[in-house]
Design an enzyme around this catalytic site. Structure first.
Site, PDB file in Angstrom:
ATOM      1  N   ASP A 199       0.855  -1.177   0.000  1.00  0.00           N
ATOM      2  CA  ASP A 199       0.000   0.000   0.000  1.00  0.00           C
ATOM      3  C   ASP A 199       0.899   1.236   0.000  1.00  0.00           C
ATOM      4  O   ASP A 199       2.020   1.194   0.501  1.00  0.00           O
ATOM      5  CB  ASP A 199      -0.894   0.008   1.234  1.00  0.00           C
ATOM      6  CG  ASP A 199      -1.917   1.130   1.194  1.00  0.00           C
ATOM      7  OD1 ASP A 199      -2.288   1.583   0.092  1.00  0.00           O
ATOM      8  OD2 ASP A 199      -2.344   1.563   2.275  1.00  0.00           O
ATOM      9  N   ASP A 241      -0.218   5.146   0.333  1.00  0.00           N
ATOM     10  CA  ASP A 241      -0.531   6.296   1.176  1.00  0.00           C
ATOM     11  C   ASP A 241      -0.603   5.925   2.650  1.00  0.00           C
ATOM     12  O   ASP A 241      -1.265   4.970   3.033  1.00  0.00           O
ATOM     13  CB  ASP A 241      -1.832   6.944   0.713  1.00  0.00           C
ATOM     14  CG  ASP A 241      -1.668   7.582  -0.660  1.00  0.00           C
ATOM     15  OD1 ASP A 241      -0.678   8.301  -0.846  1.00  0.00           O
ATOM     16  OD2 ASP A 241      -2.514   7.337  -1.536  1.00  0.00           O
TER      17      ASP A 241
END
Length: 145
Positions: free
Chosen positions: A51, A53
């Site tokens: 992932d 952010d």
């Protein structure tokens, strides 16, 4: 014209996340999936979904000073205008990705839009040696209309 089909096809499986128009038949998708599985077993790697952010990077479009250390500044279209974005990598991110890529096949999976994610991927991996085309954004996650 690019994208025009010369003959009728029954392909329905998206081949590459970043090019959803590129489709193959279900049989071809199974064959490609099997080849991927065999390659991963042979290289003794698992897939790791990464992932972006708040995990590897922090991005804002707030006004910030342009001279902040270790901040990448870039513009992306938003409607009919261009917005400035500012991204800072978490400390040690590039070294972490380089080390972990020896153990896993890395894939980006995020809720960011395609153009943003590909821009961040080029910051993280300019040689495209870590993620290659294995990038799944919000645009590829939407159910068909």
């Amino acid at each position: 014209m690019s994208g025009d089909r010369k003959e009728q096809v029954s392909a329905s499986v998206a081949m590459v996340h970043s090019i959803p128009e590129l489709v193959v038949s279900e049989q071809q998708a199974k064959e490609i999936g099997k080849a991927d599985e065999e390659r991963l077993v042979k290289t003794r790697k698992l897939v790791l979904l990464v992932d972006l952010d708040q995990a590897l990077v922090h991005t804002t479009n707030n006004n910030i000073p342009p001279n902040l250390k270790d901040v990448e500044h870039f513009q992306l279209p938003h409607g009919n205008r261009m917005l400035w974005y500012h991204t800072r990598l978490r400390p040690g991110t590039k070294e972490f990705l380089k080390r972990i890529s020896k153990l896993y096949e890395l894939h980006i999976c995020t809720f960011g839009v395609r153009l943003y994610v590909h821009t961040i991927a080029m910051i993280l991996d300019p040689s495209r040696s870590l993620f290659s085309h294995r990038i799944l954004s919000r645009d590829e996650s939407k159910p068909p209309i």
